[in-house]
Enzyme design. Sequence first.
Site, PDB file in Angstrom:
ATOM      1  N   ARG A 187       0.847  -1.205   0.000  1.00 29.68           N
ATOM      2  CA  ARG A 187       0.000   0.000   0.000  1.00 29.68           C
ATOM      3  C   ARG A 187       0.877   1.247   0.000  1.00 29.68           C
ATOM      4  O   ARG A 187       0.590   2.238  -0.639  1.00 29.68           O
ATOM      5  CB  ARG A 187      -0.917  -0.008   1.215  1.00 29.68           C
ATOM      6  CG  ARG A 187      -2.216  -0.767   1.012  1.00 29.68           C
ATOM      7  CD  ARG A 187      -2.023  -2.233   0.608  1.00 29.68           C
ATOM      8  NE  ARG A 187      -3.275  -2.944   0.499  1.00 29.68           N
ATOM      9  CZ  ARG A 187      -3.858  -3.582   1.522  1.00 29.68           C
ATOM     10  NH1 ARG A 187      -3.271  -3.640   2.696  1.00 29.68           N
ATOM     11  NH2 ARG A 187      -5.012  -4.190   1.343  1.00 29.68           N
TER      12      ARG A 187
ATOM     13  N   ASP B 156      -0.135  -6.632  -3.463  1.00 33.30           N
ATOM     14  CA  ASP B 156      -1.536  -6.339  -3.151  1.00 33.30           C
ATOM     15  C   ASP B 156      -2.118  -5.545  -4.316  1.00 33.30           C
ATOM     16  O   ASP B 156      -1.418  -5.291  -5.304  1.00 33.30           O
ATOM     17  CB  ASP B 156      -1.658  -5.579  -1.810  1.00 33.30           C
ATOM     18  CG  ASP B 156      -2.905  -6.008  -1.045  1.00 33.30           C
ATOM     19  OD1 ASP B 156      -4.002  -5.892  -1.621  1.00 33.30           O
ATOM     20  OD2 ASP B 156      -2.785  -6.469   0.100  1.00 33.30           O
TER      21      ASP B 156
ATOM     22  N   HIS C  43      -6.770  -9.718  -3.922  1.00 35.31           N
ATOM     23  CA  HIS C  43      -5.722  -8.695  -3.694  1.00 35.31           C
ATOM     24  C   HIS C  43      -4.672  -8.739  -4.803  1.00 35.31           C
ATOM     25  O   HIS C  43      -3.481  -8.643  -4.553  1.00 35.31           O
ATOM     26  CB  HIS C  43      -5.063  -8.894  -2.319  1.00 35.31           C
ATOM     27  CG  HIS C  43      -5.952  -8.494  -1.172  1.00 35.31           C
ATOM     28  ND1 HIS C  43      -6.187  -7.187  -0.835  1.00 35.31           N
ATOM     29  CD2 HIS C  43      -6.672  -9.240  -0.291  1.00 35.31           C
ATOM     30  CE1 HIS C  43      -7.012  -7.126   0.217  1.00 35.31           C
ATOM     31  NE2 HIS C  43      -7.330  -8.364   0.555  1.00 35.31           N
TER      32      HIS C  43
ATOM     33  N   ASP D 190      -6.980 -14.302   1.744  1.00 32.31           N
ATOM     34  CA  ASP D 190      -7.987 -13.484   2.423  1.00 32.31           C
ATOM     35  C   ASP D 190      -8.833 -12.715   1.405  1.00 32.31           C
ATOM     36  O   ASP D 190      -8.417 -12.521   0.261  1.00 32.31           O
ATOM     37  CB  ASP D 190      -7.300 -12.474   3.366  1.00 32.31           C
ATOM     38  CG  ASP D 190      -6.364 -11.534   2.600  1.00 32.31           C
ATOM     39  OD1 ASP D 190      -5.627 -12.028   1.730  1.00 32.31           O
ATOM     40  OD2 ASP D 190      -6.380 -10.319   2.859  1.00 32.31           O
ATOM     41  N   GLU D 191      -9.984 -12.290   1.854  1.00 32.30           N
ATOM     42  CA  GLU D 191     -10.813 -11.308   1.158  1.00 32.30           C
ATOM     43  C   GLU D 191     -10.812 -11.493  -0.361  1.00 32.30           C
ATOM     44  O   GLU D 191     -10.385 -10.609  -1.096  1.00 32.30           O
ATOM     45  CB  GLU D 191     -10.318  -9.890   1.503  1.00 32.30           C
ATOM     46  CG  GLU D 191     -10.403  -9.613   2.996  1.00 32.30           C
ATOM     47  CD  GLU D 191      -9.858  -8.242   3.388  1.00 32.30           C
ATOM     48  OE1 GLU D 191     -10.419  -7.643   4.307  1.00 32.30           O
ATOM     49  OE2 GLU D 191      -8.868  -7.768   2.797  1.00 32.30           O
TER      50      GLU D 191
ATOM     51  N   TRP E  11      -6.728 -13.939  11.748  1.00 27.47           N
ATOM     52  CA  TRP E  11      -6.755 -12.475  11.855  1.00 27.47           C
ATOM     53  C   TRP E  11      -8.138 -11.931  12.177  1.00 27.47           C
ATOM     54  O   TRP E  11      -8.268 -10.915  12.839  1.00 27.47           O
ATOM     55  CB  TRP E  11      -6.204 -11.832  10.577  1.00 27.47           C
ATOM     56  CG  TRP E  11      -7.087 -11.893   9.367  1.00 27.47           C
ATOM     57  CD1 TRP E  11      -7.210 -12.923   8.489  1.00 27.47           C
ATOM     58  CD2 TRP E  11      -7.940 -10.853   8.882  1.00 27.47           C
ATOM     59  NE1 TRP E  11      -8.086 -12.610   7.490  1.00 27.47           N
ATOM     60  CE2 TRP E  11      -8.557 -11.332   7.698  1.00 27.47           C
ATOM     61  CE3 TRP E  11      -8.262  -9.569   9.321  1.00 27.47           C
ATOM     62  CZ2 TRP E  11      -9.474 -10.573   6.962  1.00 27.47           C
ATOM     63  CZ3 TRP E  11      -9.163  -8.803   8.579  1.00 27.47           C
ATOM     64  CH2 TRP E  11      -9.761  -9.315   7.422  1.00 27.47           C
TER      65      TRP E  11
ATOM     66  N   TYR F  44      -3.370  -5.581  15.555  1.00 28.26           N
ATOM     67  CA  TYR F  44      -3.268  -4.821  14.304  1.00 28.26           C
ATOM     68  C   TYR F  44      -2.729  -3.436  14.608  1.00 28.26           C
ATOM     69  O   TYR F  44      -3.409  -2.597  15.198  1.00 28.26           O
ATOM     70  CB  TYR F  44      -4.622  -4.772  13.587  1.00 28.26           C
ATOM     71  CG  TYR F  44      -4.750  -5.899  12.581  1.00 28.26           C
ATOM     72  CD1 TYR F  44      -4.151  -7.135  12.834  1.00 28.26           C
ATOM     73  CD2 TYR F  44      -5.418  -5.733  11.372  1.00 28.26           C
ATOM     74  CE1 TYR F  44      -4.228  -8.161  11.913  1.00 28.26           C
ATOM     75  CE2 TYR F  44      -5.502  -6.766  10.454  1.00 28.26           C
ATOM     76  CZ  TYR F  44      -4.901  -7.980  10.730  1.00 28.26           C
ATOM     77  OH  TYR F  44      -4.972  -9.005   9.823  1.00 28.26           O
ATOM     78  N   PHE F  45      -1.509  -3.216  14.183  1.00 30.10           N
ATOM     79  CA  PHE F  45      -0.844  -1.976  14.561  1.00 30.10           C
ATOM     80  C   PHE F  45      -1.106  -0.844  13.567  1.00 30.10           C
ATOM     81  O   PHE F  45      -0.496   0.221  13.660  1.00 30.10           O
ATOM     82  CB  PHE F  45       0.656  -2.224  14.770  1.00 30.10           C
ATOM     83  CG  PHE F  45       0.934  -3.250  15.852  1.00 30.10           C
ATOM     84  CD1 PHE F  45       0.025  -3.458  16.890  1.00 30.10           C
ATOM     85  CD2 PHE F  45       2.087  -4.014  15.842  1.00 30.10           C
ATOM     86  CE1 PHE F  45       0.258  -4.407  17.885  1.00 30.10           C
ATOM     87  CE2 PHE F  45       2.338  -4.961  16.838  1.00 30.10           C
ATOM     88  CZ  PHE F  45       1.413  -5.158  17.857  1.00 30.10           C
ATOM     89  N   ASP F  46      -2.035  -1.087  12.620  1.00 32.64           N
ATOM     90  CA  ASP F  46      -2.528   0.048  11.829  1.00 32.64           C
ATOM     91  C   ASP F  46      -3.692   0.721  12.559  1.00 32.64           C
ATOM     92  O   ASP F  46      -4.134   1.795  12.153  1.00 32.64           O
ATOM     93  CB  ASP F  46      -2.947  -0.387  10.417  1.00 32.64           C
ATOM     94  CG  ASP F  46      -3.965  -1.519  10.390  1.00 32.64           C
ATOM     95  OD1 ASP F  46      -3.973  -2.351  11.327  1.00 32.64           O
ATOM     96  OD2 ASP F  46      -4.760  -1.587   9.430  1.00 32.64           O
TER      97      ASP F  46
ATOM     98  N   GLU G 280      -2.113   1.150   4.606  1.00 33.36           N
ATOM     99  CA  GLU G 280      -2.930   2.085   3.831  1.00 33.36           C
ATOM    100  C   GLU G 280      -2.730   3.508   4.333  1.00 33.36           C
ATOM    101  O   GLU G 280      -2.625   4.453   3.559  1.00 33.36           O
ATOM    102  CB  GLU G 280      -4.426   1.744   3.967  1.00 33.36           C
ATOM    103  CG  GLU G 280      -4.868   0.481   3.259  1.00 33.36           C
ATOM    104  CD  GLU G 280      -4.862  -0.738   4.180  1.00 33.36           C
ATOM    105  OE1 GLU G 280      -4.053  -0.766   5.132  1.00 33.36           O
ATOM    106  OE2 GLU G 280      -5.668  -1.656   3.943  1.00 33.36           O
TER     107      GLU G 280
HETATM  108  C1  TNX Z   1      -7.649  -6.616   6.293  1.00 31.96           C
HETATM  109  S1  TNX Z   1      -5.845  -8.765   7.430  1.00 31.96           S
HETATM  110  C2  TNX Z   1      -6.762  -7.062   5.357  1.00 31.96           C
HETATM  111  C3  TNX Z   1      -5.818  -6.116   4.733  1.00 31.96           C
HETATM  112  C4  TNX Z   1      -6.048  -4.706   5.198  1.00 31.96           C
HETATM  113  C5  TNX Z   1      -6.330  -4.701   6.684  1.00 31.96           C
HETATM  114  C6  TNX Z   1      -6.475  -3.327   7.249  1.00 31.96           C
HETATM  115  C7  TNX Z   1      -6.059  -9.231   6.005  1.00 31.96           C
HETATM  116  C8  TNX Z   1      -5.686 -10.590   5.748  1.00 31.96           C
HETATM  117  N1  TNX Z   1      -6.575  -8.396   5.073  1.00 31.96           N
HETATM  118  O1  TNX Z   1      -5.876  -6.208   3.334  1.00 31.96           O
HETATM  119  O2  TNX Z   1      -4.930  -3.948   4.900  1.00 31.96           O
HETATM  120  O3  TNX Z   1      -7.501  -5.437   6.928  1.00 31.96           O
HETATM  121  O4  TNX Z   1      -6.605  -3.333   8.634  1.00 31.96           O
END
Ligand code: TNX
Length: 541
Positions: A167, A196, A266, A329-330, A402, A427-429, A480
């Site tokens: 990011r 990503d 991603h 993920d996602e 996560w 999560y340190f963001d 991000e």
């Molecule tokens: C979820 S944790 C995501 C990331 C994002 C993050 C932001 C994970 C496996 N996927 O793509 O950057 O949340 O907190």
Amino acid sequence: MKIPSPLLCFAAIALSSCSERPAVEASYDVIPLPQKVALDSAEKAFKLNPRTRIVATDSAQQINARLFAEYISSLTGFTPKIVSNTPASDYIHLTTDPAESADAYTINVTADSVVVRGGSASGTFYGLQTLRKAIPGKAEADVLYPAGKISDVPRFAYRGAHFDTSRHFFSPDSVKIFIDMLALHNMNRFHWHLTDDQGWRIEMKSLPELAKIGSKRAGTVIGNNTGEYDNIPYGGYYTQDEVKEIIKYASDRHITIIPEIDLPGHMQAALAAYPELGCTGGPYEVWQRWGVSDDVLCAGNDSVYVFLDKVLDEITGIFPSEYIHIGGDECPKVRWKECARCQAKIKALGLRDDKHSTAEDKLQSHVMKHAADRLASKGRKAIGWDEILEGGCDTTTVIMSWRGVQGGIKAAQAGHDAIMTPATYLYFDYKQSHDEGEPGAFYAAPLLLDKVYGYEPIPEDFTDEQAAHIIGVQGNTWCEYIPNFRHAQYMTLPRFAALSELQWSSAPKDFDAFLVRLSQLRKIYDAEGYNYNAKAFERQE
Ligand code: TNX
């Protein structure tokens, strides 16, 4: 005039005795807390001074010795010499005792010497970190180490930190400092998020467009997906030579780098480079905003599997790590639902919806399995985010939990190894206070230091067998909203300190005592020039 030599000698002794150097007192109240410290008050302290020698006899200990000499130099202003023969006194001996576990160490301090004995060179290294952190900050002074014996062993074998360099891009030098920050906190796994939607950041020789096109975006969204863009071209990637240098740098500090190629979602930056790998064929752009893109690799296209093989073969050629992270993920399924090729693949594989998962979830499992099998053919193992449990996967794959702790619990119960990195604790963001203007992810509750510190990675009702499957703990720094490295340090320090206690120490929790020890660690952060969140050193509401 010629001065007679006995007179010269007399002058030198007088000078040395009247210019007694200042000395500071070391304290073993470090982070992470050592398991056992037994001070010997009857014995005199060991004085580390410019004449102290570091004794290292093999090449691994010589690397440790050089790093230790650098740490000492940045704190005291003098650099002890490294030798291979043990002097009569005034030395720090780095050695091993293979009967101990690899990361364990003991330190024996007497007036004459300090002996640091690791289960392996990594254990010795953690002993040296303890000696380093025992120094109360930067001072042009000798250091008095109280006599006694320290015995220490970590709770978890996998002690990780993740860093998202997609990011935002961080220079190789910044990545090295990040690795130094891990080493200071006795961590041994660097999970490097290299790809990503917003940027592909590693050179792939067989797929040159990934770096050429996939590493650059036309601009970046302003703020939290406001719809406004800065229109400033942004990019960067690591050449394979740079990556190899970073791997060596990490390995000298006993840190294994686990690269992540996040698939099949991603992947928009890769699709921008090779649009034929997506369901619609594009065109795609390297994403300029944050979130989860619907455009993912087309699981019905045979050339996607060839692409994955090429990428994973190059990755395993570069990174020696036993584990390679393949994401998972996602991954939205909207494109796959409408894609004739994906639907044909679902049919050909005989995948059907059932009460646990959809046919598309199972198609994702098929892609993940392909990647995991490719890694297995090279003698490597896959790690995936907890979503990969949804369509099923075999138990050789390690699950990274996560979305809370449930994924890790389910994984361990099913016989997978698991790494705990629940967003709500690690999560340190996420923001570090409730203050207005505190930077961090806007969608999540603030994650204060005491909450990180208070996290217990092994669920209470776990059997010993299930507990053994929790191989480690990791903090994740998604970037991000982290545009530069000083800000990354602000987000991670001192939360790394709390994380390192969870990873290393089995002692009962005491947050106030932790804060006292943290004030000592802060002086090392200062000596290293690290940026940090100063507010977190006090108890916060
Ligand atoms: C979820 S944790 C995501 C990331 C994002 C993050 C932001 C994970 C496996 N996927 O793509 O950057 O949340 O907190």
